[in-house]
Structure formats: C-alpha cells, structure tokens
Design an enzyme around this catalytic site. Sequence first.
Site, mmCIF file in Angstrom:
data_model
loop_
_atom_site.group_PDB
_atom_site.id
_atom_site.type_symbol
_atom_site.label_atom_id
_atom_site.label_comp_id
_atom_site.label_asym_id
_atom_site.label_seq_id
_atom_site.Cartn_x
_atom_site.Cartn_y
_atom_site.Cartn_z
ATOM 1 N NE ARG A 31 54.416 42.862 31.485
ATOM 2 C CZ ARG A 31 53.494 43.367 32.316
ATOM 3 N NH1 ARG A 31 52.811 42.551 33.115
ATOM 4 N NH2 ARG A 31 53.275 44.657 32.372
ATOM 5 C CE LYS B 232 46.955 46.090 34.187
ATOM 6 N NZ LYS B 232 48.421 46.066 34.028
ATOM 7 C CE1 TYR C 68 30.612 18.102 44.114
ATOM 8 C CE2 TYR C 68 31.088 20.441 44.403
ATOM 9 C CZ TYR C 68 30.348 19.418 43.805
ATOM 10 O OH TYR C 68 29.358 19.719 42.913
ATOM 11 C CG MET D 29 30.875 26.764 39.478
ATOM 12 S SD MET D 29 29.987 26.055 38.085
ATOM 13 C CE MET D 29 31.031 24.674 37.656
HETATM 14 C C1 LIG Z 1 48.984 46.864 35.043
HETATM 15 C C2 LIG Z 1 50.026 47.855 34.747
HETATM 16 C C3 LIG Z 1 50.146 49.020 35.519
HETATM 17 C C4 LIG Z 1 49.391 49.241 36.801
HETATM 18 O O1 LIG Z 1 50.031 48.491 37.818
HETATM 19 P P1 LIG Z 1 49.562 48.544 39.333
HETATM 20 O O2 LIG Z 1 50.563 47.697 40.019
HETATM 21 O O3 LIG Z 1 48.196 47.962 39.362
HETATM 22 O O4 LIG Z 1 49.571 49.946 39.767
HETATM 23 C C5 LIG Z 1 51.037 49.995 35.090
HETATM 24 N N1 LIG Z 1 51.794 49.797 33.983
HETATM 25 C C6 LIG Z 1 51.726 48.681 33.241
HETATM 26 C C7 LIG Z 1 52.596 48.542 32.050
HETATM 27 C C8 LIG Z 1 50.858 47.663 33.600
HETATM 28 O O5 LIG Z 1 50.815 46.540 32.876
#
Ligand SMILES: *Cc1c(COP(=O)(O)O)cnc(C)c1O
Length: 377
Positions: free
Chosen positions: A150, A51, A272, A320
């Site tokens: 979640r 992802k 800054y 930035m």
């Molecule tokens: C992002 C995610 C993972 C991977 O998690 P890591 O801690 O990066 O290994 C696995 N399962 C779900 C549902 C996730 O959202």
Amino acid sequence: MGQFTFHAQDRLADADTGASGYLSIDLAALRRNYQKLSTAVAPATAAAVVKANAYGLGAEYVSKALYAQGCRHFFVAHLTEAIELKPRLPDDTQLFVLNGLQPGTEVRCADAGAIPVLNSIDQFRRWSSTAQKLGRVLRAVLQFDTGMSRLGLPPQERTALAAELKGCGNIEILFIMSHLACADEADNRQNTDQLAEMRRIAAAFPDLDVCLANSGGVFLGGDYHGVLARPGIALFGGAPTAGRSNPMEAVVRLDVAVIQTRAVPAGTPVGYGGAYVTTTEARLATIAAGYADGLPRSMSDRGAVFYDGVRLPIVGRVSMDSITVDVTALPEGALSLGSLVEVLGPHQTLEDVAEAAGTISYEILTSLGRRYERRYR
Ligand SMILES: *Cc1c(COP(=O)(O)O)cnc(C)c1O
C-alpha cells in the site's frame, strides 16, 4: 457545540435544537481506552491515530482529551488534516502525516509543523532539499512496505536509503515504521512474516526505533510494539481483534428520533420498491436517519434498532434520511413522536451494526453523518 449535559435516560429529542439524532461521545471512556492501550504497550508509548476527523468523532475534541491523558503523538492521513489540527494542539505534540509528502506541498508541510511519513526515496530527497532551502533541520518518519503493498519504501531500498541518510545532515528521522495488514487476525501468518521483514529492515538502521502496531498489533504481544504504537479504532471502542471479546469501552452512542408511527394490515408494502411486505398486522415507526447519515443501505431488511432493550428490525429499504422499523414487539403507545431509539449503545455495538451492514466498524464510525447533534461528555 458548547456546554451540554447528556443523560443516558434522555428519551426524547430536544425540540429546542430541532435535532433528531444524537451522537454522544464519551471522552472519559476514550481516555480510559487510551490508558488501557498505554498500559498494554508499556514500556513503549501509545500514539493516537486521529485521521478522518478521529474516525468521525471530532479530531480536536478527541485529541485534546487524549492529550490530557498523556498522549503526545498523533497521526492523520492527509496534510490538510494536519494543517487544520496542528494549531489546535499544544506545542509539545508531534503530528504525523501518514499519506506521505506530495510534490509541491513540501513547504506547506514544513510551515504547518507537520511531520511527514516518507514513503519513497523521492519523498525523502524532496524533504531534504526543502530543509536545505529553508535552512532548517526537518523531522520525518520513514515507512517501509513489509507486505501490504500500500504505502512505504520497498524493503530492498533500505541499504541505499541508509547510505543516503548518513550523508544527510538536514533530516532527522524519528523512527521507521510499517503497517500490518492482518493485525486483527491474531493467528494470521502474515503478522509474523511482516514482523520478520521489519526486523531485517531495522537491522539496516541500528540507531532508529520502530513503530509498527495498530490497534490489533497492540494485542499481538510485545514483539510488535516497538517504541510507539499507533492505535486508532480501539481508542474509539472498536474491537481490535476479530472473534475475541472486545477489551475496549464503548465511546459512541447514537440515538435517533421517531418521526412517524402507523399501524398497518398484513400485505402492506413498506419503503422504496415495496421490497418488504408485512405478513401480519404490524405497527411501524419511521426514524430520522438513513444512508446519508451513515446507516448503510445494506442494512435494509437486516439491521435493527433497540428501544428499552427490545429489538426492532429494519423493514424495507434504508432511505436517504430515514429508516422504517417494525415496533410490534413493543407495547402499543410505547413510542411516540420524538422518542429516541438506540442505534449504537448498550444493546448494539459498532460491530453488530457493521455485521448487519456487511462491513467493518471503521466504515460505520467514519460514515456517521454530520446531521446528528454531537454531544461530548
Ligand atoms: C489507520 C491506521 C492506523 C490505525 O489503525 P487501527 O486499526 O484503527 O488501530 C495505524 N497505522 C496506519 C498506517 C494507519 O493507516
């Protein structure tokens, strides 16, 4: 991106491309990390979570390298990610969408050949009516919430769902899954609580396999592995378990060019707000990456970069597009315009940068900007 060779000894920015930051991604190290995780979960299988563009490293490059290492199961979060990635993957792969099935996207999801992680009974029913409409059997995964609040079905809906599933001929559930909230903390009680909950849920689906472990979960032991583990961060070299030595190999290296140097007297404000003022004569260098490139502003006056193994502290606020570092510790003239300093590499891990920024390795990785030249090795 094409062909290139990366030499760790490259010390100067490449004037031909004009790039002033280089993100080097070691696909061989990535593959060794996958191999290590596969071995750790055997006889279960290791998937790959890709992802957010494979945590910022390039979902296509990463997925293809992992495929070559035997990986056949890939997870993204959004349907849009799946639509983009699926045509680039070989046909004998499965691509799962973690965020579920949003109303109105069912046919697109089916057409893309993506497999939704169904997070509610409503999602299950919509997927089933889509299957009916298309006259196909559609595959899916069922996610339960075992204590993270979640995503996923509430555990108490398992019996109703199991009954509905029995009468449903057009959905093939590949496995049930859940996600651990504290897997990076090896001794956290919530891990055993979530595992126990998952076992109660699994009892309602005696024919289905379980998928539970993320990176941290892989190292919690075999009870957590199910049939398929879902590591993300560990593939990319992040530490799977807090407070333990990191068994994974670094995959990412970030080198950024010096774009100006100067010598200043004591009492000189830097950056800054004049938030930092030199206390002695100092030599400063400005490097070409800032918060727009994924180096959080919270690293102001806290983080560092390295050159020749020498720590060069960030002075003043992160801008930035640039950061100013104190290079007084280096011999005069050691740095010149175009010299590359190490932001991530052998002297500074992802976790080091994350700690200086007050965040986690995940956020650092996924924020690394688009202005770097990416070099795949
Ligand atoms: C992002 C995610 C993972 C991977 O998690 P890591 O801690 O990066 O290994 C696995 N399962 C779900 C549902 C996730 O959202």
